[in-house]
Scaffold this motif. Sequence first.
Motif, short mmCIF file in Angstrom:
data_model
loop_
_atom_site.label_atom_id
_atom_site.label_comp_id
_atom_site.label_asym_id
_atom_site.label_seq_id
_atom_site.Cartn_x
_atom_site.Cartn_y
_atom_site.Cartn_z
N ALA A 156 32.00 -11.90 -45.98
CA ALA A 156 33.47 -11.68 -45.90
C ALA A 156 34.29 -9.99 -46.81
CB ALA A 156 34.91 -12.24 -44.95
N GLU B 158 31.57 -7.30 -47.18
CA GLU B 158 31.80 -6.18 -46.25
C GLU B 158 33.01 -5.67 -46.41
OE1 GLU B 158 30.64 -4.46 -42.82
OE2 GLU B 158 29.46 -5.20 -44.23
N HIS C 164 39.12 -8.82 -38.75
CA HIS C 164 38.27 -7.64 -37.75
C HIS C 164 37.13 -8.49 -36.89
CE1 HIS C 164 36.22 -4.01 -36.74
NE2 HIS C 164 35.06 -5.16 -37.49
N TRP C 165 36.26 -8.97 -37.50
CA TRP C 165 34.91 -10.09 -37.21
C TRP C 165 35.59 -10.97 -35.53
CZ3 TRP C 165 32.77 -11.64 -42.57
CH2 TRP C 165 31.81 -10.33 -42.90
N GLY D 97 34.18 -10.76 -32.05
CA GLY D 97 33.81 -11.52 -31.49
C GLY D 97 34.92 -11.85 -30.57
N GLN E 249 38.96 -8.86 -43.35
CA GLN E 249 37.66 -8.76 -42.70
C GLN E 249 37.66 -9.80 -41.96
OE1 GLN E 249 35.87 -6.15 -43.36
NE2 GLN E 249 34.73 -6.99 -41.82
#
Length: 76
Positions: free
Chosen positions: A16, A19, A33-34, A38, A30
């Motif tokens: 994370a 990214e 966001h993931w 998901g 991050q």
Amino acid sequence: MDTKTTRLPVDLIEAAEAEGREEHRSTAKQLEHWARFGMLFDRQTSSSRRRIQRTISGEASFGELGDDERVVANAA
């Protein structure tokens, strides 16, 4: 927004961080966001799965399914 603390695997945090730098997000943003992506993906696949199950059981028609969903329903 209220928050809670949780433990995450180091490799996930490091991914994370990397990214997040590329996407101009903090590590926390991050990860959020993931997690949200998901969650939305899981809801979509669950919704599709429910439509297929209703069709297989006769509660809904094949016409209500998308092309990919029809393939799965026919295979079942």
